[in-house]
Design a protein around this motif. Sequence first.
Motif, mmCIF file in Angstrom:
data_model
loop_
_atom_site.group_PDB
_atom_site.id
_atom_site.type_symbol
_atom_site.label_atom_id
_atom_site.label_comp_id
_atom_site.label_asym_id
_atom_site.label_seq_id
_atom_site.Cartn_x
_atom_site.Cartn_y
_atom_site.Cartn_z
ATOM 1 N N UNK A 147 -1.725 5.960 8.629
ATOM 2 C CA UNK A 147 -2.686 5.940 9.732
ATOM 3 C C UNK A 147 -1.927 5.935 11.049
ATOM 4 N N UNK A 148 -2.585 6.467 12.071
ATOM 5 C CA UNK A 148 -1.977 6.524 13.400
ATOM 6 C C UNK A 148 -3.042 6.246 14.445
ATOM 7 N N UNK A 149 -2.701 5.400 15.402
ATOM 8 C CA UNK A 149 -3.560 5.165 16.557
ATOM 9 C C UNK A 149 -2.902 5.857 17.748
ATOM 10 N N UNK A 150 -3.370 7.066 18.097
ATOM 11 C CA UNK A 150 -2.737 7.810 19.192
ATOM 12 C C UNK A 150 -2.755 7.074 20.519
ATOM 13 N N UNK A 151 -3.741 6.192 20.709
ATOM 14 C CA UNK A 151 -3.853 5.467 21.982
ATOM 15 C C UNK A 151 -2.733 4.450 22.166
ATOM 16 N N UNK A 152 -2.310 3.824 21.064
ATOM 17 C CA UNK A 152 -1.269 2.791 21.140
ATOM 18 C C UNK A 152 0.079 3.270 20.603
ATOM 19 N N UNK A 153 0.062 4.386 19.861
ATOM 20 C CA UNK A 153 1.307 4.887 19.276
ATOM 21 C C UNK A 153 1.732 4.146 18.025
ATOM 22 N N UNK A 154 0.833 3.345 17.449
ATOM 23 C CA UNK A 154 1.154 2.551 16.259
ATOM 24 C C UNK A 154 0.865 3.349 14.983
ATOM 25 N N UNK A 155 1.821 3.328 14.066
ATOM 26 C CA UNK A 155 1.705 4.055 12.802
ATOM 27 C C UNK A 155 1.899 3.084 11.641
ATOM 28 N N UNK A 156 1.048 3.223 10.626
ATOM 29 C CA UNK A 156 1.199 2.475 9.384
ATOM 30 C C UNK A 156 1.409 3.451 8.237
ATOM 31 N N UNK A 157 2.317 3.095 7.305
ATOM 32 C CA UNK A 157 2.575 3.897 6.115
ATOM 33 C C UNK A 157 2.228 3.071 4.883
ATOM 34 N N UNK A 158 1.634 3.722 3.894
ATOM 35 C CA UNK A 158 1.230 3.038 2.673
ATOM 36 C C UNK A 158 2.448 2.752 1.799
ATOM 37 N N UNK A 159 2.582 1.505 1.370
ATOM 38 C CA UNK A 159 3.701 1.110 0.521
ATOM 39 C C UNK A 159 3.757 1.942 -0.758
ATOM 40 N N UNK A 160 2.612 2.425 -1.241
ATOM 41 C CA UNK A 160 2.567 3.202 -2.478
ATOM 42 C C UNK A 160 3.338 4.511 -2.379
ATOM 43 N N UNK A 164 9.151 15.682 19.301
ATOM 44 C CA UNK A 164 9.117 15.322 20.709
ATOM 45 C C UNK A 164 8.125 14.228 21.031
ATOM 46 N N UNK A 165 7.996 13.264 20.108
ATOM 47 C CA UNK A 165 7.084 12.139 20.320
ATOM 48 C C UNK A 165 7.839 10.843 20.040
ATOM 49 N N UNK A 166 7.200 9.716 20.373
ATOM 50 C CA UNK A 166 7.817 8.423 20.132
ATOM 51 C C UNK A 166 6.735 7.427 19.728
ATOM 52 N N UNK A 167 6.823 6.934 18.503
ATOM 53 C CA UNK A 167 5.889 5.914 18.042
ATOM 54 C C UNK A 167 6.300 4.564 18.627
ATOM 55 N N UNK A 168 5.315 3.762 19.002
ATOM 56 C CA UNK A 168 5.619 2.432 19.539
ATOM 57 C C UNK A 168 5.895 1.428 18.426
ATOM 58 N N UNK A 169 5.398 1.746 17.227
ATOM 59 C CA UNK A 169 5.546 0.836 16.095
ATOM 60 C C UNK A 169 5.318 1.606 14.806
ATOM 61 N N UNK A 170 6.148 1.340 13.794
ATOM 62 C CA UNK A 170 5.947 1.928 12.468
ATOM 63 C C UNK A 170 6.025 0.791 11.445
ATOM 64 N N UNK A 171 4.925 0.537 10.762
ATOM 65 C CA UNK A 171 4.871 -0.539 9.782
ATOM 66 C C UNK A 171 4.543 -0.034 8.395
ATOM 67 N N UNK A 172 4.764 -0.887 7.406
ATOM 68 C CA UNK A 172 4.507 -0.562 6.006
ATOM 69 C C UNK A 172 3.564 -1.616 5.443
ATOM 70 N N UNK A 173 2.517 -1.171 4.778
ATOM 71 C CA UNK A 173 1.605 -2.100 4.115
ATOM 72 C C UNK A 173 0.848 -1.345 3.029
ATOM 73 N N UNK A 174 0.269 -2.095 2.112
ATOM 74 C CA UNK A 174 -0.556 -1.477 1.079
ATOM 75 C C UNK A 174 -1.916 -1.145 1.684
ATOM 76 N N UNK A 175 -2.339 0.098 1.485
ATOM 77 C CA UNK A 175 -3.648 0.528 1.972
ATOM 78 C C UNK A 175 -4.401 1.166 0.815
ATOM 79 N N UNK A 176 -5.686 0.896 0.727
ATOM 80 C CA UNK A 176 -6.470 1.366 -0.405
ATOM 81 C C UNK A 176 -7.041 2.758 -0.229
ATOM 82 N N UNK A 177 -7.219 3.204 0.998
ATOM 83 C CA UNK A 177 -7.914 4.483 1.188
ATOM 84 C C UNK A 177 -7.121 5.514 1.982
#
Length: 236
Positions: free
Chosen positions: A164-177, A147-160
């Motif tokens: 990640x999610x920014x609840x304030x903006x609704x932006x989500x990143x997923x690790x390419x790995x 019952x939620x809606x992300x404003x953006x979902x992206x893919x990138x390489x992340x080392x740690x």
Amino acid sequence: MAEITIGNITLDLQRKPIKNLHISVLPPEGKVRVSAPLKLSDTAIRMAVVKRIAWIREQQADFAAQPRQSEREMCTGETHYLWGRGYRLDVAQGFENNVKLKGGKIVLSSRKDSTSEKRQMILQDWYRAILRKRVEPLIQQWQERIGVKASFVGIKRMKTKWGSCNPSTGRIWLNLELVKKPPECLEFIIVHELVHLLERHHNERFKALMQQHLPKWPEYRRTLNRSPLAFDKWGY
């Protein structure tokens, strides 16, 4: 960033304009990073870390036990992973750059003058397309369930981080790995980040929401932690 030692644990301390203290144990070697509010005293920080010593050592032990891949040279005979399974890499010369899964192998064609870095980029682009294709329906499915809606979902390489999610903006990143890990690991991270749109912190409410929507999430997390770590020249 300051470096401090508590017991036999050395950690990086960052002071930020935040409300709560956060402790992170980072791959691949279990480096400890503490983000603390600007006005929190050194004594309070030390006490908070001491209370989490057992958890920190458990996380570090998990990283130490994970198998490591050798440094990637992008040549025939290497093992590369897709959805938790290892495949032999075959590198061939061709008129165009492309990657195919064929006969139980990852076949990478590149021009004669391609460097290992260029072949790495070709493989990364292939991985990204595969991951994106699987992410899109999963995001749609789990947004409706939770019952939620992300404003953006992206893919990138992340080392740690795996995500990640920014609840304030609704932006989500997923690790390419994640494309290299078993499929349930990707689903776990997607649900984890979407639940952060309901609960920012990893508190009891967060855990209850994870249990409600994905009861096997602790099992999936263990699978992710047991998967081989990619070779990388990590820095903090």
